[in-house]
Each structure stands twice: as C-alpha cells, then as structure tokens.
Design a protein around this motif. Structure first.
Motif, short mmCIF file in Angstrom:
data_model
loop_
_atom_site.label_atom_id
_atom_site.label_comp_id
_atom_site.label_asym_id
_atom_site.label_seq_id
_atom_site.Cartn_x
_atom_site.Cartn_y
_atom_site.Cartn_z
N ASP A 68 0.83 -1.20 0.00
CA ASP A 68 0.00 0.00 0.00
C ASP A 68 0.87 1.26 0.00
OD1 ASP A 68 -2.79 1.20 0.41
OD2 ASP A 68 -1.63 2.12 2.01
N ALA A 69 0.62 2.13 -0.97
CA ALA A 69 1.43 3.34 -1.10
C ALA A 69 1.29 4.26 0.10
CB ALA A 69 1.05 4.08 -2.38
N ALA B 11 4.67 -5.84 -3.63
CA ALA B 11 3.71 -6.80 -3.09
C ALA B 11 4.19 -8.23 -3.33
CB ALA B 11 2.35 -6.62 -3.76
N LEU B 12 4.09 -9.04 -2.30
CA LEU B 12 4.36 -10.46 -2.46
C LEU B 12 3.36 -11.06 -3.45
CD1 LEU B 12 4.98 -11.46 1.25
CD2 LEU B 12 6.64 -11.62 -0.60
N PRO B 13 3.80 -12.02 -4.27
CA PRO B 13 5.07 -12.75 -4.18
C PRO B 13 6.17 -12.26 -5.12
CG PRO B 13 3.59 -13.97 -5.59
CD PRO B 13 2.87 -12.70 -5.19
N GLU B 14 6.25 -10.98 -5.41
CA GLU B 14 7.31 -10.47 -6.28
C GLU B 14 8.01 -9.31 -5.60
OE1 GLU B 14 5.66 -9.51 -10.06
OE2 GLU B 14 4.95 -11.56 -10.46
N PHE C 20 2.41 -9.94 10.76
CA PHE C 20 1.01 -10.04 10.34
C PHE C 20 0.83 -9.69 8.86
CE2 PHE C 20 0.79 -9.01 14.94
CZ PHE C 20 0.26 -10.22 15.36
N VAL C 21 1.65 -10.31 8.02
CA VAL C 21 1.54 -10.07 6.58
C VAL C 21 1.09 -11.31 5.82
CG1 VAL C 21 3.97 -10.59 6.09
CG2 VAL C 21 2.71 -9.11 4.55
N ARG D 123 2.23 -19.91 0.06
CA ARG D 123 3.39 -20.77 -0.21
C ARG D 123 4.32 -20.11 -1.22
NH1 ARG D 123 -1.02 -23.54 0.81
NH2 ARG D 123 -0.94 -25.31 2.27
N THR D 124 3.76 -19.51 -2.26
CA THR D 124 4.58 -18.80 -3.24
C THR D 124 5.25 -17.60 -2.61
OG1 THR D 124 3.00 -19.49 -4.95
CG2 THR D 124 4.55 -17.75 -5.54
N ALA D 125 4.55 -16.92 -1.72
CA ALA D 125 5.14 -15.78 -1.02
C ALA D 125 6.33 -16.22 -0.17
CB ALA D 125 4.08 -15.12 -0.14
#
Length: 272
Positions: A79-80, A97-100, A115-116, A124-126
């Motif tokens: 979030d900006a 932002a996850l997952p990148e 708490f993310v 799992r990808t994150a």
C-alpha cells in the motif's frame, strides 16, 4: 504457478481494503500489532549489522525497531499510503507486493513479516520468494493471527453480530487450496514445505490495552475485515453495532479507563 480467479480476487480485495486506511490503522490496530515486534526480531536474530527486510511493513514499526538494534533495514508494503508513512518516520521503504520482490537472490540476512502472511493470496509462493531473497543460513520470522483467538479479538465481531450486521460479498476469501492450518504446527509445516529448515512456531498471548474510542476507531475507519463489515452497513445498523459494542466492551473495562483485550497470535521462525 497459475493464479486462480479466487486468488486474484483475494489479492484485489486486500489491496482495496487497505487503501486510504493508513491513519485509521495507525490510530487503532497499529499499536496492537506492535506488541510482538521484539519477539519477532529476536526470532530472526536481528542485531547490529544484520541486513533485514521488513515485508508488509505497514507504518514501519518493525523496521524502526530493527534499526534501533543497529540493523541495516529495507522495507516494502503493498500500500502506497503505508509506505509514505513509513518513509515519513525514517524507514527506507518502497511499494512492492508479495510474491514479487525487487531484490536479488540472497540479499538479506533476515526477513521479518509482522502479520503479513494472512494478507497474501498465495502464501506458499510468497514464502518461496522470501526464501529467495535470504542468504543461505539466513533467518525468517513471521507473526500471524491463528485459529485460537483471545476473547478480546472477538469483541468487535460479536458487536457486529449482535447489531445485525450482514457481511458484504466482497470480503477477502482465500482459495481453500491455498489455505493452511492456522496452528503452531500448521505454520511450521508451511515453512518446511516452502523449503525452510528448523521451523519452529508457538503462540504468543497478551492483553492489549486500548481506549473504548480507540478500539472502535479501527472498525469505524474501515480497517481490516471487521472494518469492511462495519462500514458496509447502513447508518441504522452501524448505530446498533456501536450500542452493542459499548455494552459488550464494559466486560473488558480495567477500571482505569481502558479495555483489557486478550489476544493470541502465532510466531514462527526458520532458516533458509
């Protein structure tokens, strides 16, 4: 991995849920979420000179605490508005932002996420992405709201139910195929599945102290799922919810003008 429609919808709902909520979060639930930060940093073994990534930094609380230990801190949030507030407080934060994540392999000695993980559509990808940016032997530490909840965590939801709130259809809903068991064992297993070693997890329990208006302010400001529920109601229903909140919150009064709200979360750590 191909993103499902359910995952895309979850991520979009999460982004919309937090947009424009920075001030409301900082004035309410932000202080609650700050409680586990010292234990989180200890679990990640953050100290002087540690290269740390704080993922989902929010207003920068964990990043600032890591910096106070002498760590070299970078931070990201989806979030900006949150990133702008973290930067205002002196955090080297950027929007991602996850997952990148915009970092090379093995960039960090430690990754912390307060708490993310409960806010991403592909946990799992994150986690695989967080392992990628950790050096071999680096540490990850995460907090997460789990299946067991303290009585204080139920207060606002109970007020919504008693006030006749109808949850809106656009609440974030995780694809069942992406979900996992929200217990210490389940979270440790999730980290192991993502390729981490030596995963450990336990519960943290504490009593959060907040004023009646402060605790209501998060929900009234649209923060988190309960905030979406409250702000989607008509004015009459919101008034009923508020009356029920005042009635129920009396049971948590500490005699000093505050509410004593029992909370429980999960804390997990592992090694890349």
């Amino acid at each position: 991995m191909i993103e499902t429609d359910a995952t895309a919808a979850f991520d979009a709902a999460e982004r919309a849920m937090w947009a424009g909520r920075t001030e409301a979060y900082a004035g309410s639930f932000g202080r609650l979420c700050a409680y586990p930060v010292p234990a989180l940093l200890d679990a990640a073994r953050v100290g002087a000179g540690t290269r740390v990534l704080d993922v989902g930094t929010g207003t920068g609380t964990a990043a600032l605490a890591a910096g106070e230990r002498g760590a070299l801190v970078r931070a990201v949030d989806a979030d900006a508005g949150m990133v702008a507030e973290a930067r205002r407080r002196g955090v080297a934060a950027e929007v991602a932002a996850l997952p990148e994540l915009p970092f090379p392999d093995g960039e960090f000695d430690a990754v912390v996420g307060n708490f993310v993980l409960n806010h991403v559509g592909r946990p799992r990808t994150a986690l695989a992405e967080l392992r990628r940016v950790l050096r071999p032997g680096g540490r990850i530490a995460l907090t997460l709201w789990g299946a067991r909840r303290g009585a204080g965590q139920e207060l606002l939801g109970q007020a919504c139910a008693a006030g006749g709130a109808v949850p809106p259809s656009y609440l974030p809903r995780l694809d069942p195929d992406e979900d996992f068991t929200r217990t210490p064992q389940g979270l440790a297993e999730l980290l192991t599945q993502a390729g981490f070693g030596g995963a450990e997890a336990a519960e943290l329990a504490w009593e959060h102290r907040a004023g009646v208006e402060e605790w209501w302010g998060g929900a009234a400001g649209g923060v988190a799922t309960v905030g979406l529920v409250v702000t989607s109601q008509d004015a009459e229903t919101v008034a009923r919810i508020r009356r029920e909140y005042e009635r129920l919150s009396a049971g948590y009064a500490d005699g000093e003008g505050q509410l004593a709200l029992p909370h429980v979360s999960l804390l997990a750590s592992a090694m890349a």
